[in-house]
Design a protein around this motif. Sequence first.
Motif, PDB file in Angstrom:
ATOM      1  N   ASP A 100      39.927  37.210  40.100  1.00  0.00           N
ATOM      2  CA  ASP A 100      39.180  38.456  40.255  1.00  0.00           C
ATOM      3  C   ASP A 100      39.261  38.916  41.707  1.00  0.00           C
ATOM      4  O   ASP A 100      38.969  38.156  42.625  1.00  0.00           O
ATOM      5  CB  ASP A 100      37.723  38.297  39.772  1.00  0.00           C
ATOM      6  N   THR A 112      37.779  40.173  44.420  1.00  0.00           N
ATOM      7  CA  THR A 112      36.433  40.502  44.909  1.00  0.00           C
ATOM      8  C   THR A 112      36.463  40.864  46.391  1.00  0.00           C
ATOM      9  O   THR A 112      37.033  41.886  46.760  1.00  0.00           O
ATOM     10  CB  THR A 112      35.449  39.366  44.574  1.00  0.00           C
ATOM     11  N   ASP A 167      38.785  30.040  41.972  1.00  0.00           N
ATOM     12  CA  ASP A 167      37.545  30.740  41.612  1.00  0.00           C
ATOM     13  C   ASP A 167      36.456  29.794  41.117  1.00  0.00           C
ATOM     14  O   ASP A 167      35.285  30.162  41.059  1.00  0.00           O
ATOM     15  CB  ASP A 167      37.840  31.796  40.537  1.00  0.00           C
ATOM     16  N   ASP A 205      34.216  34.794  37.481  1.00  0.00           N
ATOM     17  CA  ASP A 205      34.883  33.637  38.106  1.00  0.00           C
ATOM     18  C   ASP A 205      35.187  32.563  37.057  1.00  0.00           C
ATOM     19  O   ASP A 205      36.234  31.910  37.109  1.00  0.00           O
ATOM     20  CB  ASP A 205      34.027  33.059  39.245  1.00  0.00           C
TER      21      ASP A 205
END
Lengths: 339, 339
Positions: free
Chosen positions: B223, B225, B43, B84
């Motif tokens: 995360d 995403t 990230d 992030d």
Amino acid sequence: DERRIELKHGAGGTAMRDLVNETLAANFSDPADALVCLADMDDGAVVPIGDANLVVTTDTHVIDPPFFPGGDIGRLAVSGTVNDLAVMGATDVRGLTSAVVVEANYPVANLERIADSMAATCAEADAPVVTGDTKVMGNGELDGVIVNTAGVGIAEHVTPDAGLSPNDVVIVTDSVGEHGISLLAEREGIEFGSDLESDVKPLNGLLAAALETAGEGVTAMKDPTRMGLAGALNELARKSGVGIEIREERVPVTSDVKGTGEMLGLDPFQIANEGVAVLGVAPTAAEDVLTALRDHPKGTNAAAIGKAIDDHRGRVVLDTGIGNRYLREPASEPAPRIC
Amino acid sequence: DERRIELKHGAGGTAMRDLVNETLAANFSDPADALVCLADMDDGAVVPIGDANLVVTTDTHVIDPPFFPGGDIGRLAVSGTVNDLAVMGATDVRGLTSAVVVEANYPVANLERIADSMAATCAEADAPVVTGDTKVMGNGELDGVIVNTAGVGIAEHVTPDAGLSPNDVVIVTDSVGEHGISLLAEREGIEFGSDLESDVKPLNGLLAAALETAGEGVTAMKDPTRMGLAGALNELARKSGVGIEIREERVPVTSDVKGTGEMLGLDPFQIANEGVAVLGVAPTAAEDVLTALRDHPKGTNAAAIGKAIDDHRGRVVLDTGIGNRYLREPASEPAPRIC
Ligand SMILES: Nc1ncnc2c1ncn2[C@@H]1O[C@H](COP(=O)(O)OP(=O)(O)OP(=O)(O)O)[C@@H](O)[C@H]1O
Ligand SMILES: Nc1ncnc2c1ncn2[C@@H]1O[C@H](COP(=O)(O)OP(=O)(O)OP(=O)(O)O)[C@@H](O)[C@H]1O
Ligand SMILES: [Mg+2]
Ligand SMILES: [Mg+2]
Ligand SMILES: [Mg+2]
Ligand SMILES: [Mg+2]
Ligand SMILES: [Mg+2]
Ligand SMILES: [Mg+2]
């Protein structure tokens, strides 16, 4: 509020500064411990990390065309961010980011050229890309490709725009105007017998040489980008609360740039560079810094062009040889998307 | 090379990773001292600054429409970069950058709303914007406005994608799918009696609570995403060299998201979030971390959804209640420009 964004809002001058202060950053608050922050509107911010001064900067590069004589958007994106770090004093680049946004249907081969050019420029500047992002917009939603580069570096000695004192010598590291004039000439489709091209390049190695020589004797640095040399000098004068006196004949401008500028009706002092830096240097250190710059392959054209003075505060006085006039910040860029 | 960029190249999955590795970052070289670098495709990157671990990340946000139920591009841009950083362990944000590119003729009032939303989200996350950039493209050269945010933060303990060990408990901090499903529903013009909306939010405060509770007991964070929960779990499994076993019934999904997902033919596990994190936690710390998360206002829906296992390495096994199947990374995003 019925106002609409105009091209001038992206030109780096008064209209942009007003938009940033009144709209884009109106409600942002700076961290208490920042050494250089939003309010300073400098080339980057400086935040402390332990004992270190971390400089942080960002620029989106939207240049059109992406390939131009002397460079391309990849070289520009790396150089632009390395140079914003370097003119804050952070010649030691700890990391760059590469965020590419590209239009669907764009040729992969072009992206390859751009990426390879970024990599070569990173190697030249000893500035590694450490992380990135890639987004694709639909065909027709973006004109080609744009690249944002942010960067972080360490400054032993911070060189803010506000650092000039009266009598500091003002030095420019290279002849001005090549980048903008060659790009607009190319865009106008003008053919030259000459080899006029952009001199876009990373300057952290060159500026490290100046800082090694003089340390705190280098009082201020700035890269004259969108608003040209005239814009950078006016910002230095305004933020430092000094006047700046420039001897026009001392500012290096190549005859190609002069000639083409005249043909296109463009002033080389008022057009974007990305491979040039302006330094303020304490008078006792000026000679040594100039020698150090000229001894470096990227500084052979370096010249002392004037000095900071105690009157005309916030303004730039140009000695034209037959008298004086104010050198004003251009009202707007002569053309959009040249960096 | 006659290939052209396609929408899938911006989708965050295999096509993007191949483009990055073979083209966009093919010739970049990582700095020798980086702790997490390009090769890790995490990230963010981690570079040492003295004794500190500096995390660096970037994302360009191209979401369409820029204003959507539950948020806007400004809240998304700040949350995306804060998250992030946070999932790398850098819940202490030292600076964000805000680089706005906007089309000529765009309403200034819209920019104002976006900037105010950024400022409010910055305050919520205690994450200051310290520097920025503004560029204007000609009318028709860009579809509205896009925002790049880069960020730097300090991680006491780095939590990379590769940190999972067998038996680590996998925790999700919130119900999944709200962001992507609500955005696509809005885009399709579907009206709901319900209040389905994006739950985009910064999570650094929440994740700091988990890190304070368990320290190195938090072994990995990500995360979910563009590629959704399925994408994030597959990346964690692949990079950590473990399998991951997930109990489908334990994954929190609201009935609104389930119903709308079915109506649109979208799987809530395969769609973008921006307000959710996945954690790997050592078995001895799992109970405490879950309690800490649930005690925080942004973690009330947190759930242990499965664990890392020693077989099925690099893959995610979904226990559907009547048997097992592999939960695969989606081949591509269901729709472009949802983050
Ligand atoms: N959208 C924005 N939000 C916050 N600050 C901004 C924004 N745009 C510009 N600024 C700030 O305004 C100042 C001037 O920005 P500008 O981009 O002109 O500087 P620069 O990057 O040195 O120049 P150039 O972009 O021409 O290379 C900087 O301090 C920058 O941080
Ligand atoms: N143009 C690029 N150049 C170099 N590295 C890239 C580029 N694009 C993506 N990467 C790298 O690929 C990895 C995956 O990027 P991605 O953008 O999917 O991660 P993310 O930001 O966590 O996800 P999202 O963008 O969906 O929020 C990251 O490590 C990133 O640094
Ligand atoms: Mg600058
Ligand atoms: Mg710049
Ligand atoms: Mg990204
Ligand atoms: Mg991420
Ligand atoms: Mg991201
Ligand atoms: Mg800029």
